[in-house]
Motif scaffolding. Structure first.
Motif, PDB file in Angstrom:
ATOM      1  N   PRO A 129      58.889 -58.152 -35.752  1.00 42.71           N
ATOM      2  CA  PRO A 129      58.337 -57.059 -36.569  1.00 42.71           C
ATOM      3  C   PRO A 129      56.813 -56.926 -36.456  1.00 42.71           C
ATOM      4  N   ALA A 130      56.087 -58.065 -36.430  1.00 43.74           N
ATOM      5  CA  ALA A 130      54.614 -57.981 -36.380  1.00 43.74           C
ATOM      6  C   ALA A 130      54.161 -57.393 -35.044  1.00 43.74           C
ATOM      7  N   GLY A 131      54.760 -57.857 -33.936  1.00 41.65           N
ATOM      8  CA  GLY A 131      54.351 -57.374 -32.615  1.00 41.65           C
ATOM      9  C   GLY A 131      54.784 -55.946 -32.373  1.00 41.65           C
ATOM     10  N   LEU A 171      55.245 -57.355 -24.706  1.00 43.64           N
ATOM     11  CA  LEU A 171      56.015 -58.317 -23.905  1.00 43.64           C
ATOM     12  C   LEU A 171      56.876 -59.182 -24.807  1.00 43.64           C
ATOM     13  N   GLU A 172      58.143 -59.339 -24.461  1.00 39.38           N
ATOM     14  CA  GLU A 172      59.078 -60.146 -25.274  1.00 39.38           C
ATOM     15  C   GLU A 172      59.825 -61.110 -24.350  1.00 39.38           C
ATOM     16  N   LYS A 173      59.931 -62.361 -24.785  1.00 34.84           N
ATOM     17  CA  LYS A 173      60.582 -63.351 -23.907  1.00 34.84           C
ATOM     18  C   LYS A 173      62.105 -63.239 -23.891  1.00 34.84           C
ATOM     19  N   PRO A 212      69.343 -56.874 -28.066  1.00 35.90           N
ATOM     20  CA  PRO A 212      69.044 -57.438 -29.370  1.00 35.90           C
ATOM     21  C   PRO A 212      69.188 -58.965 -29.359  1.00 35.90           C
ATOM     22  N   ARG A 213      68.134 -59.653 -29.869  1.00 33.69           N
ATOM     23  CA  ARG A 213      68.213 -61.111 -29.934  1.00 33.69           C
ATOM     24  C   ARG A 213      68.406 -61.525 -31.394  1.00 33.69           C
ATOM     25  N   ARG A 214      69.102 -62.644 -31.576  1.00 35.94           N
ATOM     26  CA  ARG A 214      69.350 -63.090 -32.943  1.00 35.94           C
ATOM     27  C   ARG A 214      68.070 -63.662 -33.523  1.00 35.94           C
ATOM     28  N   GLY A 224      67.106 -61.302 -44.028  1.00 41.31           N
ATOM     29  CA  GLY A 224      67.232 -59.855 -43.832  1.00 41.31           C
ATOM     30  C   GLY A 224      66.868 -59.015 -45.047  1.00 41.31           C
ATOM     31  N   GLY A 225      66.102 -59.582 -45.982  1.00 43.38           N
ATOM     32  CA  GLY A 225      65.658 -58.802 -47.145  1.00 43.38           C
ATOM     33  C   GLY A 225      64.325 -58.122 -46.823  1.00 43.38           C
ATOM     34  N   VAL A 226      64.288 -56.794 -46.971  1.00 40.88           N
ATOM     35  CA  VAL A 226      63.023 -56.074 -46.741  1.00 40.88           C
ATOM     36  C   VAL A 226      62.620 -55.464 -48.075  1.00 40.88           C
ATOM     37  N   LYS A 264      58.522 -63.908 -20.596  1.00 39.78           N
ATOM     38  CA  LYS A 264      57.911 -64.937 -21.445  1.00 39.78           C
ATOM     39  C   LYS A 264      56.469 -65.193 -20.999  1.00 39.78           C
ATOM     40  N   VAL A 265      55.543 -65.070 -21.932  1.00 36.06           N
ATOM     41  CA  VAL A 265      54.141 -65.334 -21.612  1.00 36.06           C
ATOM     42  C   VAL A 265      53.924 -66.844 -21.621  1.00 36.06           C
ATOM     43  N   VAL A 266      53.397 -67.361 -20.509  1.00 37.42           N
ATOM     44  CA  VAL A 266      53.224 -68.814 -20.432  1.00 37.42           C
ATOM     45  C   VAL A 266      51.752 -69.209 -20.484  1.00 37.42           C
ATOM     46  N   GLY A 308      51.256 -61.760 -38.224  1.00 35.59           N
ATOM     47  CA  GLY A 308      52.562 -62.228 -38.695  1.00 35.59           C
ATOM     48  C   GLY A 308      52.652 -63.749 -38.723  1.00 35.59           C
ATOM     49  N   ASP A 309      53.827 -64.276 -38.409  1.00 34.84           N
ATOM     50  CA  ASP A 309      54.055 -65.723 -38.458  1.00 34.84           C
ATOM     51  C   ASP A 309      53.117 -66.479 -37.518  1.00 34.84           C
ATOM     52  N   ALA A 310      52.689 -65.852 -36.431  1.00 33.93           N
ATOM     53  CA  ALA A 310      51.773 -66.525 -35.494  1.00 33.93           C
ATOM     54  C   ALA A 310      50.461 -66.880 -36.200  1.00 33.93           C
ATOM     55  N   GLU A 322      59.037 -64.805 -47.886  1.00 36.91           N
ATOM     56  CA  GLU A 322      58.947 -63.434 -47.390  1.00 36.91           C
ATOM     57  C   GLU A 322      57.852 -63.330 -46.327  1.00 36.91           C
ATOM     58  N   GLY A 323      58.177 -62.701 -45.196  1.00 36.22           N
ATOM     59  CA  GLY A 323      57.170 -62.593 -44.139  1.00 36.22           C
ATOM     60  C   GLY A 323      56.885 -61.164 -43.711  1.00 36.22           C
ATOM     61  N   LEU A 324      57.817 -60.228 -44.034  1.00 31.55           N
ATOM     62  CA  LEU A 324      57.690 -58.895 -43.427  1.00 31.55           C
ATOM     63  C   LEU A 324      56.507 -58.093 -43.976  1.00 31.55           C
ATOM     64  N   THR A 325      56.217 -58.231 -45.276  1.00 28.21           N
ATOM     65  CA  THR A 325      55.049 -57.517 -45.821  1.00 28.21           C
ATOM     66  C   THR A 325      53.785 -57.955 -45.097  1.00 28.21           C
TER      67      THR A 325
HETATM   68  C1  FAD Z   1      65.684 -68.635 -42.862  1.00 26.87           C
HETATM   69  C2  FAD Z   1      64.634 -67.560 -43.000  1.00 26.87           C
HETATM   70  C3  FAD Z   1      64.862 -66.471 -43.837  1.00 26.87           C
HETATM   71  C4  FAD Z   1      63.887 -65.460 -43.969  1.00 26.87           C
HETATM   72  N1  FAD Z   1      64.157 -64.387 -44.762  1.00 26.87           N
HETATM   73  C5  FAD Z   1      63.232 -63.409 -44.908  1.00 26.87           C
HETATM   74  C6  FAD Z   1      63.507 -62.245 -45.722  1.00 26.87           C
HETATM   75  O1  FAD Z   1      64.600 -62.074 -46.264  1.00 26.87           O
HETATM   76  N2  FAD Z   1      62.537 -61.306 -45.836  1.00 26.87           N
HETATM   77  C7  FAD Z   1      61.318 -61.431 -45.229  1.00 26.87           C
HETATM   78  O2  FAD Z   1      60.444 -60.581 -45.423  1.00 26.87           O
HETATM   79  N3  FAD Z   1      61.050 -62.514 -44.434  1.00 26.87           N
HETATM   80  C8  FAD Z   1      61.977 -63.493 -44.243  1.00 26.87           C
HETATM   81  N4  FAD Z   1      61.716 -64.544 -43.427  1.00 26.87           N
HETATM   82  C9  FAD Z   1      60.437 -64.589 -42.692  1.00 26.87           C
HETATM   83  C10 FAD Z   1      60.492 -63.611 -41.512  1.00 26.87           C
HETATM   84  O3  FAD Z   1      61.671 -63.834 -40.758  1.00 26.87           O
HETATM   85  C11 FAD Z   1      59.257 -63.794 -40.613  1.00 26.87           C
HETATM   86  O4  FAD Z   1      58.107 -63.829 -41.418  1.00 26.87           O
HETATM   87  C12 FAD Z   1      59.154 -62.637 -39.615  1.00 26.87           C
HETATM   88  O5  FAD Z   1      60.199 -62.679 -38.679  1.00 26.87           O
HETATM   89  C13 FAD Z   1      57.804 -62.715 -38.879  1.00 26.87           C
HETATM   90  O6  FAD Z   1      57.779 -61.752 -37.866  1.00 26.87           O
HETATM   91  P1  FAD Z   1      56.920 -62.016 -36.553  1.00 26.87           P
HETATM   92  O7  FAD Z   1      57.016 -60.768 -35.739  1.00 26.87           O
HETATM   93  O8  FAD Z   1      55.586 -62.542 -36.904  1.00 26.87           O
HETATM   94  O9  FAD Z   1      57.651 -63.224 -35.798  1.00 26.87           O
HETATM   95  P2  FAD Z   1      59.118 -63.309 -35.170  1.00 26.87           P
HETATM   96  O10 FAD Z   1      60.058 -62.441 -35.912  1.00 26.87           O
HETATM   97  O11 FAD Z   1      59.431 -64.748 -35.062  1.00 26.87           O
HETATM   98  O12 FAD Z   1      58.942 -62.691 -33.715  1.00 26.87           O
HETATM   99  C14 FAD Z   1      58.255 -63.368 -32.695  1.00 26.87           C
HETATM  100  C15 FAD Z   1      58.745 -62.801 -31.369  1.00 26.87           C
HETATM  101  O13 FAD Z   1      57.948 -63.351 -30.304  1.00 26.87           O
HETATM  102  C16 FAD Z   1      58.793 -63.689 -29.215  1.00 26.87           C
HETATM  103  N5  FAD Z   1      58.088 -64.701 -28.421  1.00 26.87           N
HETATM  104  C17 FAD Z   1      57.833 -65.999 -28.782  1.00 26.87           C
HETATM  105  N6  FAD Z   1      57.133 -66.627 -27.793  1.00 26.87           N
HETATM  106  C18 FAD Z   1      56.939 -65.703 -26.814  1.00 26.87           C
HETATM  107  C19 FAD Z   1      56.293 -65.752 -25.553  1.00 26.87           C
HETATM  108  N7  FAD Z   1      55.698 -66.864 -25.107  1.00 26.87           N
HETATM  109  N8  FAD Z   1      56.274 -64.628 -24.793  1.00 26.87           N
HETATM  110  C20 FAD Z   1      56.885 -63.482 -25.224  1.00 26.87           C
HETATM  111  N9  FAD Z   1      57.524 -63.387 -26.421  1.00 26.87           N
HETATM  112  C21 FAD Z   1      57.541 -64.480 -27.209  1.00 26.87           C
HETATM  113  C22 FAD Z   1      60.066 -64.186 -29.908  1.00 26.87           C
HETATM  114  O14 FAD Z   1      61.177 -64.161 -29.050  1.00 26.87           O
HETATM  115  C23 FAD Z   1      60.192 -63.193 -31.064  1.00 26.87           C
HETATM  116  O15 FAD Z   1      60.931 -62.039 -30.712  1.00 26.87           O
HETATM  117  C24 FAD Z   1      62.666 -65.559 -43.267  1.00 26.87           C
HETATM  118  C25 FAD Z   1      62.439 -66.652 -42.410  1.00 26.87           C
HETATM  119  C26 FAD Z   1      63.401 -67.656 -42.274  1.00 26.87           C
HETATM  120  C27 FAD Z   1      63.140 -68.813 -41.352  1.00 26.87           C
END
Ligand code: FAD
Length: 396
Positions: A17-19, A36-38, A42-44, A49-51, A121-123, A276-278, A288-291
């Motif tokens: 979501p952040a990227g 770029l996505e590794k 659709p990946r799991r 899944g709460g937004v 995948k970015v290395v 985001g999480d990074a 919660e991470g999506l906000t």
């Molecule tokens: C069990 C659990 C439940 C959660 N429930 C909720 C919820 O209900 N509501 C909510 O708001 N948040 C929830 N969260 C938090 C939320 O999932 C994260 O905050 C959110 O996914 C962050 O988004 P992001 O884009 O920063 O990272 P991610 O969603 O982790 O995306 C990172 C992406 O980068 C890709 N990537 C990684 N390394 C590389 C590379 N080297 N090169 C290219 N691509 C790469 C990955 O494949 C991935 O697609 C939950 C988290 C967990 C663990």
């Protein structure tokens, strides 16, 4: 003769979501953007899944009905077998299946003009101002880099320094089908605090059941919880879901993923920004991470435009300042709340505590405000603090 690489205005690594939302906003501003996505989509993604409504409000576009699993209008808190319900009579959140939601966000980025490559995948990344070299299956160059590769980002570590407080919470979840449609409440299961060892504060974590169409996402997590503790809690939640909503009709395999508990000490370098999480931008009390993903994406995209179009060499530092002012103070308030709850957990009668909490109109309004975006954790903390002694003594 070797041909020069195409130089993109912005390269975004990671299509979560952040990227994806960063790429959408950069492309929308006319920046030549590569995402770029590794994985192959659709990946799991292991997520409940709460937004929340406050996250939805940050998006530039509506979420189509086919992506929405359920609209949620309140919460149920289950502690020591007792159920306490908070019904607000209006939408507080939606639930989604992350693989579909994330793919939809990537589609929006592509429609806005971003180029998207998966299984790339970015290395390695290297900043040689004024450009960033990115090595994946091929090589790419950008004027700006948005690091969105998720929790424990190796790229952010290389560019911005170590994640000093490398503390994560663990979470596990799975989606399943149920015989009957669950109620439109997010269910949270709290446990009496267990001490990890000696006199250390009790562990903090919770389990959940978020409703989906004829099914649910079940999971649990927390700081200091190991795999078997989490699995045990999820089995209890499953039993309670089956009792209420009928048999499990299909199920995914249980998956796990860490959650960052601290914000990175540095969120930028000369040409790069971590979102985001990074960046460690997730809520330590709710997970919660999506906000935070969408807010940091919007701030990074506006700094990317400043850097590329105005050649403002303070742009990435400005991203960090704005992120800290807008997000980090609130995350700090959530962290304080988490510490307080954790300290109290071992001594409280949870049933009485949640009864008192649910009866307080002021606290209910503060919770609704957080879900809908009108209030924040600082506000909840300010409202809750004067009530702590009364809540505490009525819950002993
Ligand atoms: C069990 C659990 C439940 C959660 N429930 C909720 C919820 O209900 N509501 C909510 O708001 N948040 C929830 N969260 C938090 C939320 O999932 C994260 O905050 C959110 O996914 C962050 O988004 P992001 O884009 O920063 O990272 P991610 O969603 O982790 O995306 C990172 C992406 O980068 C890709 N990537 C990684 N390394 C590389 C590379 N080297 N090169 C290219 N691509 C790469 C990955 O494949 C991935 O697609 C939950 C988290 C967990 C663990």
């Amino acid at each position: 003769m070797t041909l020069p690489y195409r130089v993109y205005d912005v390269i975004v690594v990671g299509a979560g979501p952040a990227g994806a939302y960063s790429a959408y906003l950069c492309a929308k501003q006319g920046l030549d953007t590569l995402l770029l996505e590794k994985e192959r989509t659709p990946r799991r993604k292991c997520c409940a899944g709460g937004v929340l409504e406050r996250a939805l409000k940050l998006l530039d576009f509506p979420i189509p009905p086919e992506i929405v699993e359920r609209e949620v209008s309140g919460a149920a808190v289950i502690a020591e077998g007792h159920r306490h319900e908070l019904r607000f009579g209006e939408r507080m959140a939606i639930t989604v299946r992350r693989e579909r939601f994330d793919r939809f966000l990537v589609e929006q980025a592509r429609k806005a003009g971003a180029s998207y490559l998966e299984e790339e995948k970015v290395v390695q990344v290297k900043e040689s101002v004024p450009q960033v070299d990115v090595v994946a299956g091929s090589r790419y160059q950008g004027r700006c880099l948005i690091v969105a590769d998720g929790v424990g980002s190796k790229l952010a570590e290389g560019l911005m320094g170590p994640y000093t407080k490398s503390r994560y919470a663990a979470g596990m979840s799975f989606n399943c089908g149920l015989e009957r449609d669950p109620d439109d409440l997010m269910e949270f299961y709290f446990y009496k605090g267990e001490r990890s060892k000696g006199i250390s504060p009790p562990l903090y974590g919770y389990g959940w059941m978020f409703p989906c169409r004829m099914g649910a996402n079940l999971g649990a997590g927390g700081a200091g919880f190991n795999r078997s503790m989490i699995q045990e809690r999820i089995s209890e939640i499953e039993r309670s879901a089956v009792e209420r909503y009928g048999k499990v009709t299909w199920r995914e395999e249980l998956a796990g993923h860490p959650l960052p508990l601290f914000v990175r000490s540095r969120l930028h370098s000369s040409l790069s920004m971590a979102v985001g999480d990074a960046g460690g931008l997730a809520n330590p009390i709710t997970g919660e991470g999506l906000t935070y993903a969408f807010t940091s994406a919007a701030l990074a995209a506006s700094s990317a435009a400043l850097l590329v179009k105005e050649r403002d060499d303070d742009a990435t530092a400005q991203y960090e300042r704005r992120c800290r002012a807008k997000l980090v103070r609130d995350l700090d308030a959530a962290r304080l709340t988490q510490k307080a709850v954790r300290g109290l957990l071992g001594t409280l009668d949870l049933t009485r505590f949640f009864d008192a909490f649910c009866e307080s109109e002021e606290l209910k309004t503060a919770c609704k405000g957080i879900a809908q975006g009108g209030a924040d954790w600082k506000g909840l903390l300010r409202k809750a603090l004067p009530r702590v002694p009364a809540l505490y003594f009525s819950s002993l």
